[in-house]
Scaffold this motif. Sequence first.
Motif, PDB file in Angstrom:
ATOM      1  N   GLY A 103      46.732  51.295  34.945  1.00 54.12           N
ATOM      2  CA  GLY A 103      45.519  50.650  35.442  1.00 54.12           C
ATOM      3  C   GLY A 103      45.442  49.193  35.048  1.00 54.12           C
ATOM      4  O   GLY A 103      45.073  48.336  35.852  1.00 54.12           O
ATOM      5  N   LYS A 104      45.815  48.899  33.791  1.00 56.91           N
ATOM      6  CA  LYS A 104      45.801  47.511  33.325  1.00 56.91           C
ATOM      7  C   LYS A 104      46.829  46.670  34.080  1.00 56.91           C
ATOM      8  O   LYS A 104      46.562  45.524  34.445  1.00 56.91           O
ATOM      9  N   LYS A 105      48.005  47.252  34.310  1.00 60.03           N
ATOM     10  CA  LYS A 105      49.051  46.539  35.053  1.00 60.03           C
ATOM     11  C   LYS A 105      48.574  46.245  36.477  1.00 60.03           C
ATOM     12  O   LYS A 105      48.708  45.124  36.978  1.00 60.03           O
ATOM     13  N   ARG A 106      47.991  47.268  37.126  1.00 58.94           N
ATOM     14  CA  ARG A 106      47.493  47.084  38.498  1.00 58.94           C
ATOM     15  C   ARG A 106      46.347  46.072  38.544  1.00 58.94           C
ATOM     16  O   ARG A 106      46.243  45.299  39.496  1.00 58.94           O
ATOM     17  N   ALA A 107      45.485  46.086  37.530  1.00 57.10           N
ATOM     18  CA  ALA A 107      44.374  45.128  37.483  1.00 57.10           C
ATOM     19  C   ALA A 107      44.901  43.699  37.346  1.00 57.10           C
ATOM     20  O   ALA A 107      44.379  42.775  37.977  1.00 57.10           O
ATOM     21  N   ALA A 108      45.947  43.522  36.526  1.00 53.32           N
ATOM     22  CA  ALA A 108      46.554  42.195  36.382  1.00 53.32           C
ATOM     23  C   ALA A 108      47.180  41.761  37.707  1.00 53.32           C
ATOM     24  O   ALA A 108      47.065  40.594  38.095  1.00 53.32           O
ATOM     25  N   ASP A 109      47.834  42.716  38.392  1.00 52.56           N
ATOM     26  CA  ASP A 109      48.401  42.407  39.714  1.00 52.56           C
ATOM     27  C   ASP A 109      47.297  41.981  40.680  1.00 52.56           C
ATOM     28  O   ASP A 109      47.448  41.016  41.426  1.00 52.56           O
ATOM     29  N   ALA A 110      46.188  42.722  40.659  1.00 54.92           N
ATOM     30  CA  ALA A 110      45.075  42.405  41.561  1.00 54.92           C
ATOM     31  C   ALA A 110      44.525  41.013  41.268  1.00 54.92           C
ATOM     32  O   ALA A 110      44.258  40.241  42.195  1.00 54.92           O
ATOM     33  N   ALA A 111      44.380  40.679  39.994  1.00 51.09           N
ATOM     34  CA  ALA A 111      43.870  39.348  39.622  1.00 51.09           C
ATOM     35  C   ALA A 111      44.811  38.252  40.121  1.00 51.09           C
ATOM     36  O   ALA A 111      44.363  37.239  40.668  1.00 51.09           O
ATOM     37  N   ARG A 112      46.113  38.463  39.941  1.00 50.07           N
ATOM     38  CA  ARG A 112      47.104  37.490  40.407  1.00 50.07           C
ATOM     39  C   ARG A 112      47.040  37.350  41.926  1.00 50.07           C
ATOM     40  O   ARG A 112      47.063  36.236  42.467  1.00 50.07           O
ATOM     41  N   LEU A 113      46.915  38.472  42.621  1.00 47.75           N
ATOM     42  CA  LEU A 113      46.857  38.449  44.087  1.00 47.75           C
ATOM     43  C   LEU A 113      45.563  37.814  44.592  1.00 47.75           C
ATOM     44  O   LEU A 113      45.568  37.095  45.590  1.00 47.75           O
ATOM     45  N   HIS A 114      44.448  38.070  43.908  1.00 47.64           N
ATOM     46  CA  HIS A 114      43.181  37.430  44.292  1.00 47.64           C
ATOM     47  C   HIS A 114      43.263  35.920  44.100  1.00 47.64           C
ATOM     48  O   HIS A 114      42.750  35.157  44.921  1.00 47.64           O
ATOM     49  N   LYS A 115      43.930  35.488  43.032  1.00 52.47           N
ATOM     50  CA  LYS A 115      44.079  34.050  42.804  1.00 52.47           C
ATOM     51  C   LYS A 115      44.901  33.417  43.929  1.00 52.47           C
ATOM     52  O   LYS A 115      44.537  32.353  44.451  1.00 52.47           O
ATOM     53  N   ALA A 116      45.985  34.093  44.321  1.00 50.09           N
ATOM     54  CA  ALA A 116      46.819  33.570  45.419  1.00 50.09           C
ATOM     55  C   ALA A 116      46.029  33.549  46.726  1.00 50.09           C
ATOM     56  O   ALA A 116      46.134  32.599  47.507  1.00 50.09           O
ATOM     57  N   ALA A 117      45.235  34.584  46.957  1.00 50.26           N
ATOM     58  CA  ALA A 117      44.409  34.625  48.168  1.00 50.26           C
ATOM     59  C   ALA A 117      43.403  33.484  48.164  1.00 50.26           C
ATOM     60  O   ALA A 117      43.215  32.803  49.175  1.00 50.26           O
ATOM     61  N   ALA A 118      42.763  33.260  47.021  1.00 46.14           N
ATOM     62  CA  ALA A 118      41.767  32.186  46.914  1.00 46.14           C
ATOM     63  C   ALA A 118      42.405  30.832  47.196  1.00 46.14           C
ATOM     64  O   ALA A 118      41.821  30.004  47.911  1.00 46.14           O
ATOM     65  N   GLU A 119      43.592  30.595  46.659  1.00 45.93           N
ATOM     66  CA  GLU A 119      44.268  29.317  46.900  1.00 45.93           C
ATOM     67  C   GLU A 119      44.554  29.111  48.384  1.00 45.93           C
ATOM     68  O   GLU A 119      44.334  28.029  48.924  1.00 45.93           O
ATOM     69  N   THR A 120      45.018  30.180  49.032  1.00 45.61           N
ATOM     70  CA  THR A 120      45.328  30.094  50.466  1.00 45.61           C
ATOM     71  C   THR A 120      44.059  29.853  51.280  1.00 45.61           C
ATOM     72  O   THR A 120      44.042  29.025  52.192  1.00 45.61           O
TER      73      THR A 120
END
Length: 180
Positions: A78-95
């Motif tokens: 769960g922690k690994k997936r949450a970190a992945d989600a945070a990284r992906l949300h950051k990339a989405a926000a930048e785009t």
Amino acid sequence: RSRPARRPRYRAVEAAKAKIADVVARAHETPDYVGAEGAKKRARALKAGRAAHEAKQRAKECWDKGDKKGAHAESLEGKKRAADAARLHKAAAETIYLHRNGGRPDTSIDLHGLYVNEALGYLQQRLKIMDRGDKLDVITGAGHHSDDHIAKIKPAVVDLLKKKRLRYEELNAGELRVCV
């Protein structure tokens, strides 16, 4: 010129006008705030967030059953997936930010399509590079296209501006002019 020859062309023109009106109406109802790439990235981030939530739920279920080892493994997942989600949300926000602000002057920032915390982060970055006395037009949106039709970004921006003791004026329901 015979009158019957004009009718098919007239009908074609009227049909084309109707199609254009329909496209314009749909575009107004669901504007493209995030762009195609931003939408894909946001969808991946949301999917990762759901996976994180599911893993954490499984961890709780394991814990409730007394399976501490299984709970620990699911918790780590769960922690690994949450970190992945945070990284992906950051990339989405930048785009999304670049989609809305590419080519826009430094005196204007459009926060449409971003989550509140993302919008506030980009606004704070922009305010840091502004000189005292500069004016910044901040497009927050009025909330018309939010699920509940209530603005989320604008009230948070106003709170931030008040905390920073920055003067601002409301240009319209979805735009503020900030005096830095």
